[in-house]
Design a protein around this motif. Structure first.
Motif, PDB file in Angstrom:
ATOM      1  N   VAL A 155      -3.645  27.035  32.449  1.00  0.00           N
ATOM      2  CA  VAL A 155      -3.608  28.370  31.832  1.00  0.00           C
ATOM      3  C   VAL A 155      -2.187  28.922  31.844  1.00  0.00           C
ATOM      4  O   VAL A 155      -1.693  29.430  30.826  1.00  0.00           O
ATOM      5  CB  VAL A 155      -4.569  29.329  32.572  1.00  0.00           C
ATOM      6  CG1 VAL A 155      -4.365  30.766  32.086  1.00  0.00           C
ATOM      7  CG2 VAL A 155      -6.011  28.903  32.360  1.00  0.00           C
ATOM      8  N   GLU A 156      -1.524  28.826  32.986  1.00  0.00           N
ATOM      9  CA  GLU A 156      -0.165  29.363  33.081  1.00  0.00           C
ATOM     10  C   GLU A 156       0.805  28.547  32.236  1.00  0.00           C
ATOM     11  O   GLU A 156       1.721  29.109  31.614  1.00  0.00           O
ATOM     12  CB  GLU A 156       0.265  29.388  34.539  1.00  0.00           C
ATOM     13  CG  GLU A 156      -0.518  30.389  35.387  1.00  0.00           C
ATOM     14  CD  GLU A 156      -0.136  30.365  36.849  1.00  0.00           C
ATOM     15  OE1 GLU A 156       0.598  29.428  37.254  1.00  0.00           O
ATOM     16  OE2 GLU A 156      -0.564  31.263  37.593  1.00  0.00           O
ATOM     17  N   GLY A 157       0.618  27.227  32.197  1.00  0.00           N
ATOM     18  CA  GLY A 157       1.497  26.383  31.390  1.00  0.00           C
ATOM     19  C   GLY A 157       1.363  26.636  29.907  1.00  0.00           C
ATOM     20  O   GLY A 157       2.318  26.462  29.148  1.00  0.00           O
ATOM     21  N   ALA A 158       0.168  27.055  29.475  1.00  0.00           N
ATOM     22  CA  ALA A 158      -0.071  27.340  28.051  1.00  0.00           C
ATOM     23  C   ALA A 158       0.188  28.803  27.721  1.00  0.00           C
ATOM     24  O   ALA A 158      -0.049  29.226  26.584  1.00  0.00           O
ATOM     25  CB  ALA A 158      -1.506  26.972  27.686  1.00  0.00           C
ATOM     26  N   ASN A 159       0.641  29.556  28.727  1.00  0.00           N
ATOM     27  CA  ASN A 159       0.851  31.008  28.538  1.00  0.00           C
ATOM     28  C   ASN A 159      -0.400  31.642  27.950  1.00  0.00           C
ATOM     29  O   ASN A 159      -0.352  32.462  27.038  1.00  0.00           O
ATOM     30  CB  ASN A 159       2.055  31.259  27.620  1.00  0.00           C
ATOM     31  CG  ASN A 159       2.505  32.718  27.661  1.00  0.00           C
ATOM     32  OD1 ASN A 159       2.257  33.425  28.640  1.00  0.00           O
ATOM     33  ND2 ASN A 159       3.152  33.172  26.591  1.00  0.00           N
ATOM     34  N   ALA A 160      -1.552  31.217  28.501  1.00  0.00           N
ATOM     35  CA  ALA A 160      -2.841  31.632  27.963  1.00  0.00           C
ATOM     36  C   ALA A 160      -3.391  32.840  28.714  1.00  0.00           C
ATOM     37  O   ALA A 160      -2.853  33.273  29.736  1.00  0.00           O
ATOM     38  CB  ALA A 160      -3.829  30.468  28.028  1.00  0.00           C
ATOM     39  N   GLU A 161      -4.498  33.361  28.213  1.00  0.00           N
ATOM     40  CA  GLU A 161      -5.132  34.539  28.801  1.00  0.00           C
ATOM     41  C   GLU A 161      -6.036  34.177  29.972  1.00  0.00           C
ATOM     42  O   GLU A 161      -6.018  34.823  31.017  1.00  0.00           O
ATOM     43  CB  GLU A 161      -5.957  35.241  27.725  1.00  0.00           C
ATOM     44  CG  GLU A 161      -6.746  36.443  28.193  1.00  0.00           C
ATOM     45  CD  GLU A 161      -7.629  36.988  27.092  1.00  0.00           C
ATOM     46  OE1 GLU A 161      -8.873  36.831  27.185  1.00  0.00           O
ATOM     47  OE2 GLU A 161      -7.092  37.546  26.112  1.00  0.00           O
ATOM     48  N   SER A 162      -6.834  33.122  29.816  1.00  0.00           N
ATOM     49  CA  SER A 162      -7.799  32.744  30.853  1.00  0.00           C
ATOM     50  C   SER A 162      -8.303  31.341  30.580  1.00  0.00           C
ATOM     51  O   SER A 162      -7.999  30.738  29.547  1.00  0.00           O
ATOM     52  CB  SER A 162      -8.978  33.729  30.880  1.00  0.00           C
ATOM     53  OG  SER A 162      -9.665  33.724  29.638  1.00  0.00           O
ATOM     54  N   ASP A 187     -13.099  29.467  37.344  1.00  0.00           N
ATOM     55  CA  ASP A 187     -12.626  30.484  36.412  1.00  0.00           C
ATOM     56  C   ASP A 187     -11.200  30.855  36.795  1.00  0.00           C
ATOM     57  O   ASP A 187     -10.860  30.913  37.983  1.00  0.00           O
ATOM     58  CB  ASP A 187     -13.480  31.756  36.492  1.00  0.00           C
ATOM     59  CG  ASP A 187     -14.919  31.524  36.105  1.00  0.00           C
ATOM     60  OD1 ASP A 187     -15.225  31.622  34.914  1.00  0.00           O
ATOM     61  OD2 ASP A 187     -15.742  31.254  36.998  1.00  0.00           O
ATOM     62  N   TYR A 188     -10.381  31.125  35.802  1.00  0.00           N
ATOM     63  CA  TYR A 188      -9.039  31.652  36.070  1.00  0.00           C
ATOM     64  C   TYR A 188      -8.724  32.707  35.013  1.00  0.00           C
ATOM     65  O   TYR A 188      -8.955  32.474  33.835  1.00  0.00           O
ATOM     66  CB  TYR A 188      -7.974  30.551  36.049  1.00  0.00           C
ATOM     67  CG  TYR A 188      -6.624  31.085  36.476  1.00  0.00           C
ATOM     68  CD1 TYR A 188      -6.324  31.244  37.834  1.00  0.00           C
ATOM     69  CD2 TYR A 188      -5.685  31.478  35.527  1.00  0.00           C
ATOM     70  CE1 TYR A 188      -5.098  31.772  38.229  1.00  0.00           C
ATOM     71  CE2 TYR A 188      -4.461  32.004  35.912  1.00  0.00           C
ATOM     72  CZ  TYR A 188      -4.173  32.142  37.262  1.00  0.00           C
ATOM     73  OH  TYR A 188      -2.968  32.679  37.650  1.00  0.00           O
ATOM     74  N   PRO A 189      -8.259  33.900  35.426  1.00  0.00           N
ATOM     75  CA  PRO A 189      -7.882  34.268  36.794  1.00  0.00           C
ATOM     76  C   PRO A 189      -9.100  34.496  37.681  1.00  0.00           C
ATOM     77  O   PRO A 189     -10.197  34.757  37.194  1.00  0.00           O
ATOM     78  CB  PRO A 189      -7.092  35.554  36.602  1.00  0.00           C
ATOM     79  CG  PRO A 189      -7.617  36.140  35.340  1.00  0.00           C
ATOM     80  CD  PRO A 189      -7.951  34.972  34.464  1.00  0.00           C
ATOM     81  N   THR A 190      -8.865  34.386  38.986  1.00  0.00           N
ATOM     82  CA  THR A 190      -9.916  34.577  39.954  1.00  0.00           C
ATOM     83  C   THR A 190      -9.500  35.675  40.931  1.00  0.00           C
ATOM     84  O   THR A 190      -8.597  36.456  40.642  1.00  0.00           O
ATOM     85  CB  THR A 190     -10.234  33.254  40.681  1.00  0.00           C
ATOM     86  OG1 THR A 190     -11.335  33.450  41.555  1.00  0.00           O
ATOM     87  CG2 THR A 190      -9.030  32.742  41.455  1.00  0.00           C
ATOM     88  N   ASP A 211      -6.924  31.794  24.278  1.00  0.00           N
ATOM     89  CA  ASP A 211      -5.645  32.329  23.789  1.00  0.00           C
ATOM     90  C   ASP A 211      -4.470  31.466  24.224  1.00  0.00           C
ATOM     91  O   ASP A 211      -3.461  31.953  24.741  1.00  0.00           O
ATOM     92  CB  ASP A 211      -5.444  33.773  24.259  1.00  0.00           C
ATOM     93  CG  ASP A 211      -4.343  34.483  23.470  1.00  0.00           C
ATOM     94  OD1 ASP A 211      -3.939  33.963  22.406  1.00  0.00           O
ATOM     95  OD2 ASP A 211      -3.875  35.543  23.926  1.00  0.00           O
ATOM     96  N   SER A 212      -4.612  30.164  23.983  1.00  0.00           N
ATOM     97  CA  SER A 212      -3.517  29.246  24.262  1.00  0.00           C
ATOM     98  C   SER A 212      -2.381  29.479  23.273  1.00  0.00           C
ATOM     99  O   SER A 212      -2.612  29.638  22.080  1.00  0.00           O
ATOM    100  CB  SER A 212      -4.010  27.804  24.157  1.00  0.00           C
ATOM    101  OG  SER A 212      -2.926  26.909  24.132  1.00  0.00           O
ATOM    102  N   ARG A 213      -1.142  29.503  23.775  1.00  0.00           N
ATOM    103  CA  ARG A 213       0.018  29.745  22.905  1.00  0.00           C
ATOM    104  C   ARG A 213       0.798  28.466  22.615  1.00  0.00           C
ATOM    105  O   ARG A 213       1.815  28.526  21.924  1.00  0.00           O
ATOM    106  CB  ARG A 213       0.958  30.763  23.567  1.00  0.00           C
ATOM    107  CG  ARG A 213       0.282  32.051  24.023  1.00  0.00           C
ATOM    108  CD  ARG A 213      -0.243  32.867  22.881  1.00  0.00           C
ATOM    109  NE  ARG A 213      -0.956  34.058  23.346  1.00  0.00           N
ATOM    110  CZ  ARG A 213      -0.372  35.222  23.657  1.00  0.00           C
ATOM    111  NH1 ARG A 213       0.944  35.344  23.557  1.00  0.00           N
ATOM    112  NH2 ARG A 213      -1.093  36.245  24.063  1.00  0.00           N
ATOM    113  N   THR A 214       0.355  27.325  23.167  1.00  0.00           N
ATOM    114  CA  THR A 214       1.174  26.118  23.056  1.00  0.00           C
ATOM    115  C   THR A 214       0.498  24.958  22.351  1.00  0.00           C
ATOM    116  O   THR A 214       1.073  23.875  22.274  1.00  0.00           O
ATOM    117  CB  THR A 214       1.600  25.649  24.459  1.00  0.00           C
ATOM    118  OG1 THR A 214       0.449  25.371  25.239  1.00  0.00           O
ATOM    119  CG2 THR A 214       2.430  26.716  25.164  1.00  0.00           C
ATOM    120  N   GLY A 215      -0.736  25.135  21.861  1.00  0.00           N
ATOM    121  CA  GLY A 215      -1.367  24.031  21.162  1.00  0.00           C
ATOM    122  C   GLY A 215      -2.872  24.118  21.166  1.00  0.00           C
ATOM    123  O   GLY A 215      -3.459  25.062  21.710  1.00  0.00           O
TER     124      GLY A 215
END
Length: 594
Positions: A255-262, A280-283, A553-557
């Motif tokens: 999630v963090e690597g994709a700059n995603a929402e969850s 689930d993330y965030p937790t 909401d992935s921003r990288t692919g």
């Protein structure tokens, strides 16, 4: 000659004659008996109920004997929630009233309590027992009472009162839930997750003790009655704590690597339907829930719904094969655009006329090809299959608030909706629903209810759920499931597929990508963001695990680039952890073009 006569001494001035002493004794006894008689008449004849109640209240105490709440443990007995030794601090207002303001200040500071509530309890009239604090760690409770006595305060006592802890911190917090501040009577206030859904099962039944007191202490030989507590039952989950820990790590990194929402990740035993990990993330940390937003308390894998996108194509195409309406090598001419009803349908890549097999439609994830193939369904047949796969129905695995998703019916199932549902739009699912549906293919065409509880346990509404209560039903034939698995293998092919990053060296893996548009609740429309996902199972020819990764909401692919690598890490870990040997058969080489 007679002896001298013996004369009795005359009574002295301070001595009464025996007759007089006897009379005085009778008088005293009569007076005492008259007093007892008068008291007896008063108690039995004037108002016996009132005096009996006053006598009982004055010298008796009712004490709750708390039941120990059952633990929540993983499949190997590792505790996720447990009750440890704790104490309740209680007060005898008959002894604390005089120093109530000072004692209330002391207790409020040491235990972070409300001063005015404590003050009120320390001053309750006609009471010998008041709760001051419940479920206090034993060491802290003992220390506070000892310090109070050292300060010269009296009237505080300790009683057993187990404390709930979550020794694994954030591990499965969204699933396990937590307890809030106890109610006024000290009973547990379950606020989220399995703690809430199985509250009665876990709670047990408190007992009660009634005894006589004097000067704040129990009278050793006084009347006493005890109703023992019945401890709560242990709830054993199918979750593997080590696998859950690793899954949460991989999901957070993704999630963090994709700059995603969850994100969501679920691992299921393909043969039993047991859920081995549900992340689930965030937790949040359920040991300190007040530090986190209540939005994090839920398990979004069950409560949140979304359009599945192209992962749904495996359900559509497997149903076609089962119905005898298509086969993996069947040939289709796929145009660059398909003009249907209200709007044109496009693929995720620009192309001219493509000549794809059914396997190729899945391998390249063609929306157009899927719709063309699905045109062969009789009216209503696709919906029937999807319903049998479990879409549109709650899974009933346990946690409250599960959504059933949306599977249109009746007039809502228009021709346009029929086209879009074939490739994963215009319907919604939750993550556990979706993995259970795809696991049907992994399990040879038999859908088995997903389970979070090992054995059987009762929800608060009385429903029994768990592995002992899971049901099975055949949805597609074993041959249709086998052929669909072979087509799914082509998705991971480095040349012909769209998700080579999801492969696991040494193993045959079947999978499918998904990249779906996201609907915003505020307007009920697409907002331009996407949900990237990957679902699959392995080994293909004898599935052991089914895994589903969803990134919102992935921003990288898309699914292959973002969720695929996470899937590969989780599948590799699961296969190694459970000692599944490498595959010794060749992967599918079904043609994708003609």
């Amino acid at each position: 000659m007679t002896g001298p006569t013996r004369n009795r001494p005359a009574p002295g001035p301070g001595r009464a004659s025996p007759e007089m002493r006897l009379k005085i004794g009778f008088i005293v006894i009569a007076m005492v008996l008259s007093v007892f008689a008068a008291r007896l008449v008063q108690l039995q004849g004037v108002d016996p109920d009132q005096y009996a109640a006053m006598a009982a209240a004055e010298g008796s105490v009712d004490v709750i004997l708390p039941a120990t709440r059952g633990s929540i443990v993983d499949r190997n007995g590792e505790p996720l929630a447990e009750s440890i030794d704790g104490k309740m601090i209680v007060a005898d207002p008959a002894l604390t009233t005089d120093d109530a303001p000072e004692l209330a200040t002391f207790l409020a500071k040491r235990l972070h309590l409300d001063y005015f509530q404590v003050l009120q309890r320390l001053r309750v009239e006609n009471s010998r027992f008041q709760y001051i604090a419940r479920q206090v760690p034993a060491r802290l409770a003992t220390q506070v009472v000892d310090e109070a006595e050292a300060e010269g305060f009296v009237g505080l006592f300790l009683r057993r009162d187990p404390v709930r802890i979550y020794p694994q911190g954030r591990l499965a917090a969204n699933l396990v839930g937590f307890l809030g501040t106890p109610r006024k009577d000290g009973s547990a206030r379950a606020l989220a997750g399995l703690e809430d859904a199985f509250n009665k099962y876990l709670s047990g039944t408190d007992g009660e003790e009634r005894y006589k007191v004097g000067a704040g202490n129990q009278i050793p030989l006084g009347d006493s009655t005890i109703t023992p507590a019945v401890d709560g039952q242990q709830l054993q989950l199918t979750i593997d704590a080590d696998m859950q820990f690793y899954t949460q790590q991989v999901l957070q990194q993704t999630v963090e690597g994709a700059n995603a929402e969850s994100g969501i990740a679920v691992i299921m035993d393909s043969k039993t339907g047991e859920i081995l990990a549900l992340a689930d993330y965030p937790t949040y940390n359920n040991s300190a829930p007040d530090e986190w937003s209540p939005k994090r308390y839920k398990s979004s894998a069950l409560t949140d719904v979304y359009e599945p996108g192209s992962t749904e194509k495996v359900l559509t195409l497997s149903a076609l094969i089962d119905a005898g309406l298509a086969r993996p090598r069947q040939q289709y001419v796929v145009p660059p655009v398909l003009n249907r009803q209200d709007r044109p349908i496009h693929d995720h890549w620009y192309h001219g006329i493509e000549h794809l097999t059914l396997a190729g439609i899945l391998a390249k994830s063609s929306n157009i090809g899927t719709v063309l193939a699905a045109d062969n369904f009789p009216k209503g047949e696709l919906r029937r299959y999807l319903s049998d796969f479990g879409l549109g129905h709650t899974t009933g695995v346990g946690p409250l608030g599960e959504s059933r998703g949306i599977l249109p019916s009746g007039d809502a199932w228009t021709d346009q909706v029929d086209d879009r549902i074939a490739f994963g739009q215009s319907l919604s699912v939750n993550a556990v629903q979706m993995i259970a549906a795809v696991n049907t293919i992994a399990n040879g065409g038999i859908r088995i209810d997903p389970s979070l509880v090992d054995g059987s346990a009762s929800l608060d509404d009385g429903t029994e759920i768990g592995t002992d209560d899971a049901t099975e039903r055949r949805v597609i034939s074993s041959e249709a499931a086998r052929q669909t698995g072979l087509m799914m293998e082509r998705v991971l092919d480095p040349v012909d597929g769209v998700a080579p990053l999801a492969s696991v060296p040494g193993y045959r893996i079947a999978g499918k990508t998904g990249t779906a548009q996201r609907v915003v609740e505020s307007c009920g429309c697409y907002d331009g963001s996407h949900t990237a996902s990957f679902v699959g199972f392995g080994p293909t020819d004898d599935a052991r695990f089914t895994i589903y990764v969803v990134i919102h909401d992935s921003r990288t692919g898309g699914g292959g680039a973002v969720a695929g690598p996470a899937f590969a890490k989780l599948m590799s870990y699961a296969l190694r952890r459970y000692g599944v040997p490498p595959t010794d058969t060749k992967p599918s080489k079904l043609p994708v073009e003609w």
